[in-house]
Structure formats: structure tokens, C-alpha cells
Design a protein around this motif. Sequence first.
Motif, short mmCIF file in Angstrom:
data_model
loop_
_atom_site.label_atom_id
_atom_site.label_comp_id
_atom_site.label_asym_id
_atom_site.label_seq_id
_atom_site.Cartn_x
_atom_site.Cartn_y
_atom_site.Cartn_z
N GLY A 288 35.13 38.83 28.84
CA GLY A 288 35.76 37.73 28.13
C GLY A 288 34.91 36.48 28.34
N GLY A 289 35.51 35.39 28.66
CA GLY A 289 34.77 34.16 28.88
C GLY A 289 35.70 32.97 28.88
N PHE A 290 35.25 31.93 29.55
CA PHE A 290 36.06 30.72 29.58
C PHE A 290 35.92 29.98 28.25
N ALA A 291 37.00 29.31 27.87
CA ALA A 291 36.99 28.52 26.63
C ALA A 291 37.65 27.17 26.92
N GLY A 292 38.07 26.49 25.86
CA GLY A 292 38.58 25.14 26.00
C GLY A 292 39.74 25.03 26.96
N PHE A 293 40.66 26.00 26.94
CA PHE A 293 41.84 25.93 27.79
C PHE A 293 41.44 25.89 29.26
N GLU A 294 40.55 26.81 29.66
CA GLU A 294 40.14 26.90 31.06
C GLU A 294 39.41 25.64 31.51
N TYR A 295 38.48 25.17 30.68
CA TYR A 295 37.70 23.99 31.06
C TYR A 295 38.56 22.73 31.08
N ALA A 296 39.55 22.65 30.19
CA ALA A 296 40.38 21.46 30.12
C ALA A 296 41.42 21.40 31.22
N THR A 297 41.94 22.56 31.63
CA THR A 297 43.07 22.57 32.55
C THR A 297 42.72 23.02 33.97
N GLY A 298 41.59 23.75 34.12
CA GLY A 298 41.30 24.34 35.42
C GLY A 298 42.15 25.57 35.69
N SER A 299 42.98 25.97 34.71
CA SER A 299 43.77 27.19 34.79
C SER A 299 43.03 28.30 34.03
N TYR A 300 43.34 29.54 34.37
CA TYR A 300 42.62 30.67 33.80
C TYR A 300 43.56 31.56 33.01
N ILE A 301 43.10 32.06 31.89
CA ILE A 301 43.83 33.07 31.13
C ILE A 301 43.17 34.41 31.41
N ASN A 302 43.92 35.32 32.00
CA ASN A 302 43.40 36.63 32.40
C ASN A 302 44.20 37.69 31.66
N SER A 303 43.51 38.57 30.95
CA SER A 303 44.19 39.58 30.14
C SER A 303 44.56 40.83 30.92
N ILE A 304 44.14 40.92 32.18
CA ILE A 304 44.41 42.11 33.00
C ILE A 304 45.15 41.71 34.26
N LEU A 305 46.35 42.25 34.44
CA LEU A 305 47.08 42.01 35.68
C LEU A 305 46.33 42.64 36.85
N PRO A 306 46.33 42.01 38.03
CA PRO A 306 45.61 42.58 39.17
C PRO A 306 46.14 43.96 39.58
N GLU A 307 47.42 44.20 39.37
CA GLU A 307 47.98 45.53 39.69
C GLU A 307 47.37 46.60 38.79
N GLN A 308 47.17 46.26 37.50
CA GLN A 308 46.50 47.19 36.58
C GLN A 308 45.04 47.41 36.97
N ALA A 309 44.38 46.33 37.37
CA ALA A 309 42.98 46.44 37.78
C ALA A 309 42.85 47.32 39.02
N ALA A 310 43.77 47.15 39.98
CA ALA A 310 43.72 47.97 41.19
C ALA A 310 43.92 49.44 40.86
N GLU A 311 44.85 49.72 39.96
CA GLU A 311 45.10 51.12 39.56
C GLU A 311 43.86 51.71 38.90
N TYR A 312 43.19 50.92 38.07
CA TYR A 312 41.95 51.38 37.42
C TYR A 312 40.90 51.75 38.46
N TYR A 313 40.69 50.86 39.42
CA TYR A 313 39.66 51.13 40.44
C TYR A 313 40.02 52.32 41.31
N ARG A 314 41.31 52.44 41.67
CA ARG A 314 41.71 53.56 42.51
C ARG A 314 41.49 54.90 41.81
N LYS A 315 41.71 54.96 40.50
CA LYS A 315 41.48 56.19 39.74
C LYS A 315 39.99 56.51 39.67
N LYS A 316 39.14 55.48 39.71
CA LYS A 316 37.71 55.69 39.63
C LYS A 316 37.10 56.15 40.94
N ILE A 317 37.82 55.90 42.05
CA ILE A 317 37.26 56.23 43.37
C ILE A 317 37.63 57.65 43.76
#
Length: 317
Positions: A288-317
Motif C-alpha cells: 500500500g502506501g501512505f497518502a494524505g490522511f496519514e501525513y496530515a493526521t499522523g494516524s495510519y490506515i491499515n487494511s490488515i488486522l494484526p490477528e489476520q497477519a499473525a494467522e497468515y505467518y503462522r500458516k507459512k511457518i
Amino acid sequence: MSELRKNPFTGEWTHYAENRKNRPYEFLHKIEVKNNSNEDCPFCGGNENKTTAPFYQDGTDDLWTIRVFPNMFPAVCEEEKAICENSFYQQLPCQGLHEVLVDTPNHEETIDQFSLEHLSKVFVILQRRYNEMIVSKKVKYIQIFKNCGPSAGMSIRHSHWQIVGMPVLPQREVIMQGYMQNGDCLFCKMLAFEKEQQNRVVVENQDFVVITPYASRFPYELWICPKRHIASFAHVTAGELEALSVIIKEILPKVSSLRKDVGYNICMIDGEVGGDFHWHVEILPRIGGFAGFEYATGSYINSILPEQAAEYYRKKI
């Protein structure tokens, strides 16, 4: 000329390093590589005369695996230079040290392809350079990082690390260090909670646990956290460096397989030189990439929940 200017509203420092605009850039776009040969690359074996003289080299010019030398286009100046005084804003000469560690003489080899033995040696030499840098009176904070791919800020495709000794503590580290109160470490409490819950734990060994942090800024972001409270990279033991190498060797191929030509940063997160902190490593995939929202607010929009990311990595290991 290098100069630091402080934002009076946020406390953040901006580096002005005019010579950085002259550094070579090997990419036409964020993915496409210019048609450069190994003969043009200053980091390739045989091109040692294209860099500054090394602080460290583990062999002769025709037979080495790791080299460390001063950055030809540093973000900081080794010698202090006067700047114009300002009665309203806060500014400082950006005096410090900036080194490059080239971790392979092979132009095409990437860190996820390194042998465990070689990866361990890279971390040993990084720590050695860190320990050399912390004795400098110019340095209050040391940032070790590796940019992998053009989307992660890489300018030369050849695998390398950068070590920057800075005269100020960045604002993010100021905030994180503020949670160390009378030996009470919020980071240690977080790790205890994560190990109990297991929702975001990806993998662990005797010395480290890898998590997808609860408030991840980047999709598939990873933190490699020492189980022991380690105040700085200087205090990581030889055995822990070996354990770190093992777990990074295990996790990096999974990061590289997120998608074709994925870029990512590897950042060692430290505190102020001589202070107390909970040192750790962050791996930041650049999807993805940062855009106006992130640069203006210092907040981040993340399309993947960390729980989903952890499940992805665990399946790969």
C-alpha cells in the motif's frame, strides 16, 4: 551542510542534508531497475575503490563477505558546522556519524537468502560498529536499519545496512522511552500479555518472540522482541545474537513471499545512548502506501488486522 530543525508544535526533528540529493539512484520507478551492470555498483566485490576507506573488511579486496565504511552521502556531518542563530525556532547542527555495512559482495543476493552463519556474522559486526559509535560525544541515539526494495527507500539495489549516529533522540523514541518508569517497563508487560493471549504471536524461540503488534501501522508488520529486558543493542549477548539470526532466518522468507518484489524495512529500535529502554527489531512491509490522511493526521490506515497477519505467518511457518 546538515542541519536539524525542530517542529515547535510536535517536537519532531527534520534533517536537512543537502548532499543527499547527489546520491546514486538505481531505480526508474518503484519497481523497475535501471539497466546497470555489476561494474557500476560501488558495493560489488571488485569495486572497493568506489567507496570510502573501510572501517572493517573481513578479507582482502578480492575475497570478503562484509565491509563497513563511511557513507559518501551522509545524513549527518562528522564535523560540527555553524548555523545561523534563530530567536524563535530551535535548531542544531546535525553532527553525527553515518556508516554503511555491505553484507554481501554478490549484487543479486538478498538477506532472505543468507546462510544462518553469515546472518549471525552480520549482526555481530553491526553490534561491533554500534559499540564503536556509542562512545562518540556527538551521538545521543543510534539508528540501524536496512531498506529492502525501492518502495522501502532503497537507492542502491545491492544489499546493505545503514548505521546513523544522531545528536538528538527522535520523537517516537522519546515517547516510547517515557514508558520506562522506575524500572517498570510497559514493553515487558505487553510481551507478557501477548504470550498469554497468543492471538498475535507468530513464532518464538528461547530468547525472542515475534508478534504482529496490536496497533500495527503497516500491513503484516512484525516486531521481534527479546524476552529478556535488554536496554540497548549493546547489551545483546552472543547467544541472543545467534537466536535473533535463527528467528530472522525463519521469518524473512515469509515476508518476501507476501507478494512479488515486496519492499520492507528492518529497523532496530533503541533508546537514548546510556538510557534504559526495551530494544527490539521491527520489520515493516511496504504494502500500500501512505497518502494524505496519514501525513496530515499522523494516524495510519491499515487494511490488515494484526490477528489476520499473525494467522497468515503462522500458516507459512
